[in-house]
Write a protein that holds these residues in place. Structure first.
Motif, PDB file in Angstrom:
ATOM      1  N   ASP A  60     -62.796  30.476  54.354  1.00  0.00           N
ATOM      2  CA  ASP A  60     -62.841  30.058  52.949  1.00  0.00           C
ATOM      3  C   ASP A  60     -61.504  30.410  52.289  1.00  0.00           C
ATOM      4  O   ASP A  60     -61.114  31.584  52.247  1.00  0.00           O
ATOM      5  N   ALA A  61     -60.829  29.395  51.773  1.00  0.00           N
ATOM      6  CA  ALA A  61     -59.510  29.609  51.171  1.00  0.00           C
ATOM      7  C   ALA A  61     -59.569  30.621  50.026  1.00  0.00           C
ATOM      8  O   ALA A  61     -58.673  31.451  49.866  1.00  0.00           O
ATOM      9  N   TYR A 458     -73.617  28.453  53.518  1.00  0.00           N
ATOM     10  CA  TYR A 458     -72.229  28.889  53.377  1.00  0.00           C
ATOM     11  C   TYR A 458     -71.234  27.896  53.955  1.00  0.00           C
ATOM     12  O   TYR A 458     -70.053  28.124  53.974  1.00  0.00           O
ATOM     13  N   GLU A 459     -71.722  26.793  54.478  1.00  0.00           N
ATOM     14  CA  GLU A 459     -70.806  25.832  55.093  1.00  0.00           C
ATOM     15  C   GLU A 459     -70.170  24.927  54.027  1.00  0.00           C
ATOM     16  O   GLU A 459     -69.225  24.222  54.315  1.00  0.00           O
ATOM     17  N   ALA A 460     -70.709  24.996  52.819  1.00  0.00           N
ATOM     18  CA  ALA A 460     -70.291  24.036  51.809  1.00  0.00           C
ATOM     19  C   ALA A 460     -68.986  24.457  51.124  1.00  0.00           C
ATOM     20  O   ALA A 460     -68.956  24.744  49.939  1.00  0.00           O
ATOM     21  N   TYR A 461     -67.918  24.478  51.871  1.00  0.00           N
ATOM     22  CA  TYR A 461     -66.635  24.853  51.287  1.00  0.00           C
ATOM     23  C   TYR A 461     -65.918  23.650  50.712  1.00  0.00           C
ATOM     24  O   TYR A 461     -66.035  22.546  51.227  1.00  0.00           O
ATOM     25  N   GLN A 462     -65.093  23.916  49.705  1.00  0.00           N
ATOM     26  CA  GLN A 462     -64.262  22.827  49.210  1.00  0.00           C
ATOM     27  C   GLN A 462     -62.956  22.781  49.995  1.00  0.00           C
ATOM     28  O   GLN A 462     -62.391  21.753  50.250  1.00  0.00           O
ATOM     29  N   GLU A 463     -62.465  23.959  50.379  1.00  0.00           N
ATOM     30  CA  GLU A 463     -61.165  24.012  51.038  1.00  0.00           C
ATOM     31  C   GLU A 463     -61.237  25.077  52.130  1.00  0.00           C
ATOM     32  O   GLU A 463     -61.717  26.173  51.879  1.00  0.00           O
ATOM     33  N   THR A 464     -60.761  24.765  53.326  1.00  0.00           N
ATOM     34  CA  THR A 464     -60.796  25.780  54.375  1.00  0.00           C
ATOM     35  C   THR A 464     -59.380  26.284  54.664  1.00  0.00           C
ATOM     36  O   THR A 464     -58.400  25.560  54.485  1.00  0.00           O
ATOM     37  N   ALA A 465     -59.306  27.517  55.111  1.00  0.00           N
ATOM     38  CA  ALA A 465     -58.013  28.116  55.445  1.00  0.00           C
ATOM     39  C   ALA A 465     -58.258  29.358  56.278  1.00  0.00           C
ATOM     40  O   ALA A 465     -59.306  29.986  56.151  1.00  0.00           O
ATOM     41  N   GLY A 471     -49.376  34.393  57.354  1.00  0.00           N
ATOM     42  CA  GLY A 471     -50.033  34.179  56.063  1.00  0.00           C
ATOM     43  C   GLY A 471     -51.147  33.157  56.167  1.00  0.00           C
ATOM     44  O   GLY A 471     -51.765  33.013  57.227  1.00  0.00           O
ATOM     45  N   LEU A 472     -51.355  32.435  55.054  1.00  0.00           N
ATOM     46  CA  LEU A 472     -52.515  31.541  54.985  1.00  0.00           C
ATOM     47  C   LEU A 472     -52.179  30.161  55.555  1.00  0.00           C
ATOM     48  O   LEU A 472     -51.143  29.594  55.240  1.00  0.00           O
ATOM     49  N   VAL A 473     -53.069  29.650  56.384  1.00  0.00           N
ATOM     50  CA  VAL A 473     -52.878  28.281  56.874  1.00  0.00           C
ATOM     51  C   VAL A 473     -54.023  27.428  56.337  1.00  0.00           C
ATOM     52  O   VAL A 473     -55.188  27.623  56.705  1.00  0.00           O
ATOM     53  N   ILE A 474     -53.697  26.522  55.431  1.00  0.00           N
ATOM     54  CA  ILE A 474     -54.721  25.670  54.814  1.00  0.00           C
ATOM     55  C   ILE A 474     -55.210  24.644  55.844  1.00  0.00           C
ATOM     56  O   ILE A 474     -54.422  24.095  56.609  1.00  0.00           O
ATOM     57  N   GLY A 475     -56.517  24.452  55.828  1.00  0.00           N
ATOM     58  CA  GLY A 475     -57.094  23.463  56.745  1.00  0.00           C
ATOM     59  C   GLY A 475     -57.451  24.048  58.094  1.00  0.00           C
ATOM     60  O   GLY A 475     -57.994  23.378  58.938  1.00  0.00           O
ATOM     61  N   GLY A 476     -57.152  25.331  58.314  1.00  0.00           N
ATOM     62  CA  GLY A 476     -57.496  25.972  59.589  1.00  0.00           C
ATOM     63  C   GLY A 476     -58.968  26.301  59.619  1.00  0.00           C
ATOM     64  O   GLY A 476     -59.712  26.018  58.686  1.00  0.00           O
ATOM     65  N   GLY A 477     -59.398  26.947  60.689  1.00  0.00           N
ATOM     66  CA  GLY A 477     -60.794  27.370  60.793  1.00  0.00           C
ATOM     67  C   GLY A 477     -61.639  26.256  61.214  1.00  0.00           C
ATOM     68  O   GLY A 477     -62.736  26.228  61.432  1.00  0.00           O
TER      69      GLY A 477
END
Ligand SMILES: Cc1cc2nc3c(=O)[nH]c(=O)nc-3n(C[C@H](O)[C@H](O)[C@H](O)COP(=O)(O)OP(=O)(O)OC[C@H]3O[C@@H](n4cnc5c(N)ncnc54)[C@H](O)[C@@H]3O)c2cc1C
Length: 477
Positions: A60-61, A458-465, A471-477
């Motif tokens: 979760d971002a 808990y799967e209902a994320y708007q953005e994953t990272a 550091g943070l990688v957006i869209g990962g996971g």
């Protein structure tokens, strides 16, 4: 606006941190002498250890951004190695089919595959027709034989009830979409060297898991908030469901507009005053499982390479062993010995829960020796921590009881229960952190985040990272 937060574990202190950022006046009251709750770190024998293993992971971002904001650069990536100890052998966990089949030997491997195939071709209906059990869920995805080998003993040690009495929610939340079929697919992808679920890494704070929450508490104090330790809260004061504040165990009353509670839900609800009988009955039927942690100081720097081991052997009472030598060198510094933590689970009335410290240390050493993992190394010290209400028990039927309590609390508008025992959810740190963030949003921005759905949906994320070395990688996971 005055907000009181009960409890300085991940959920409570995150909420206080977020509220302070928004300029809200916050007072945190924590029963124990430290912040971090179950995720606190402690100093032991000149080293730092956690309460058992504490791997932080979130995709979760929002949670990861906050974690990095607090931790900064002070973390390292750890290559996860965790295995199951069973029949004097080590099986990779998460299960890797090739490794498992080789370790089992040809006869057991064939039996397991046949049992899985049988389940896929013609699924066996449970004897009492109940398909909402942990047992049914796992048998359906792994076959009966693998269930008996790798799930049954451990789960029954942990929960103290049969797997047919345990709700499938536990599996759905923890094992997620994993199945033998998925594992086999992963094994093939691993053959290409690409699939990342089996090359698992996690970010670990250099000063232990508790460092995150100590820093949050420091921030709260610096921004004028208050964090009171050794201040157990007795009850939340209200008149006809309008929140007035809290009463401490010492009788002091403190006023507030909002109360965010992470104290056990059963105690919170039961002490609101005038609880209807039906609600009290629901409260009484919700139970928790206790943990006994036995720490051993072992005179060797290299016992085994895992961060932790699951102990499935039925002849051993211990359920999991953490080796703090394999997390971050900053935990042990110049020390040349290893600290292990052995986890035992018990109900409050069990003889094990009441056992003396001396006997528990002797039991832990005896069991560790029987695995052969200590070699010739001497155990030079032991320390016991007893943690009541460590796990909310997802016994079949718990959801209906919990719903009665949730419905009862609904009209208490400015009372916000969150957290692991606070909301009776089998939370990891990330779930509790998210609850803290969203509770603060509800207060500051008057949002309507449904806090009861976290870790259920808990799967209902708007953005994953995901957090990586850089550091943070957006869209990962
Ligand atoms: C052995 C073990 C291993 C774990 N491993 C992992 C892991 O690998 N990864 C992971 O992410 N999570 C792990 N967890 C879970 C993680 O520790 C919890 O999810 C997290 O600590 C929950 O935070 P919380 O704030 O909801 O509750 P808690 O951590 O329980 O905090 C609640 C706080 O409220 C305080 N409190 C209670 N009653 C009162 C009262 N009446 N008045 C005032 N204060 C009160 C308590 O003292 C405590 O500090 C593990 C937990 C355990 C026990």
């Amino acid at each position: 606006m005055k907000v009181i937060v009960i409890g300085a574990g991940p959920a409570g202190i995150t909420c206080a941190y977020e509220l302070c950022k928004a300029g809200v006046e916050v007072k945190v009251f924590e029963a124990s002498g430290a912040v971090g709750g179950l995720a606190r770190s402690i100093s032991l024998w000149n080293q730092t250890v956690d309460i058992g293993p504490h791997r932080f992971f979130s995709s979760d971002a929002r949670v990861n951004r906050l974690w990095l904001e607090v931790v900064g650069q002070d973390y390292r990536m750890v290559d996860r190695l965790t295995r199951i100890y069973y029949r004097k052998r080590f099986f990779s966990y998460p299960l890797q089919p090739v490794n498992a089949l080789i370790n089992m030997g040809p006869v057991e491997a064939a039996r397991s595959l046949l049992s899985y195939a049988r389940e896929k071709i013609s699924p066996q209906a449970p004897r009492d027709g109940a398909t909402d059990t942990f047992e049914f869920w796992v048998v359906n995805r792994f076959g009966r034989r693998l269930f008996e080998l790798f799930f049954k003993t451990y789960s029954e040690k942990l929960w103290g009830i049969g797997c047919d009495e345990l709700d499938a929610d536990f599996a759905a939340q923890r094992i997620k979409k994993f199945s033998l079929g998925e594992a086999i697919k992963s094994a093939f992808k691993l053959g290409n060297g690409k699939h990342k679920t089996l090359v698992d890494q996690f970010a670990y704070p250099l000063q232990g898991t508790g460092m995150v929450y100590e820093r949050m508490a420091e921030y709260v104090r610096q921004r004028g908030g208050q964090v009171h330790l050794n201040c157990p809260v007795r009850r939340v004061r209200n008149t006809e469901r309008k929140i007035e504040g809290i009463e401490l165990e010492n009788g002091d009353a403190i006023d507030a507009d909002f109360v965010v509670s992470t104290m056990p839900l059963t105690l919170l609800a039961g002490r609101l005053g005038g609880v209807p009988e039906s609600v009290q009955a629901a409260i009484d039927s919700l139970s928790y499982r206790n943990t006994i942690l036995v720490y051993l100081l072992v005179d060797s720097p290299s016992l085994f390479p895992d961060q932790w081991l699951y102990i499935h052997a039925a002849d051993l009472q211990v359920g999991r062993v953490t080796n703090f030598r394999n997390w971050a060198p900053s935990l042990y510094g110049n020390e040349s010995n290893s600290i292990l933590a052995l986890e035992y689970w018990a109900n409050a009335g069990d003889p094990l829960w009441k056992e003396t410290e001396e006997n528990l240390i002797a039991l832990a050493e005896r069991e560790m020796r029987s695995t052969g993992l200590l070699g010739q190394a001497a155990v030079t010290a032991g320390q016991v921590y007893r943690i009541p209400r460590c796990y909310p028990v997802y016994k079949r039927g718990y959801k209906e009881k919990l719903q009665v309590v949730v419905d009862y609390l609904h009209p208490f508008e400015r009372l916000i229960p969150i957290g692991r025992y606070g909301a009776f959810k089998y939370n990891n740190q990330d779930h509790s952190i998210l609850m803290g963030i969203l509770a603060a949003e509800n207060i500051v921005e008057n949002r309507q985040n449904d806090l009861w759905s976290i870790n259920t949906d808990y799967e209902a994320y708007q953005e994953t990272a995901v957090i990586t070395e850089t550091g943070l990688v957006i869209g990962g996971g």
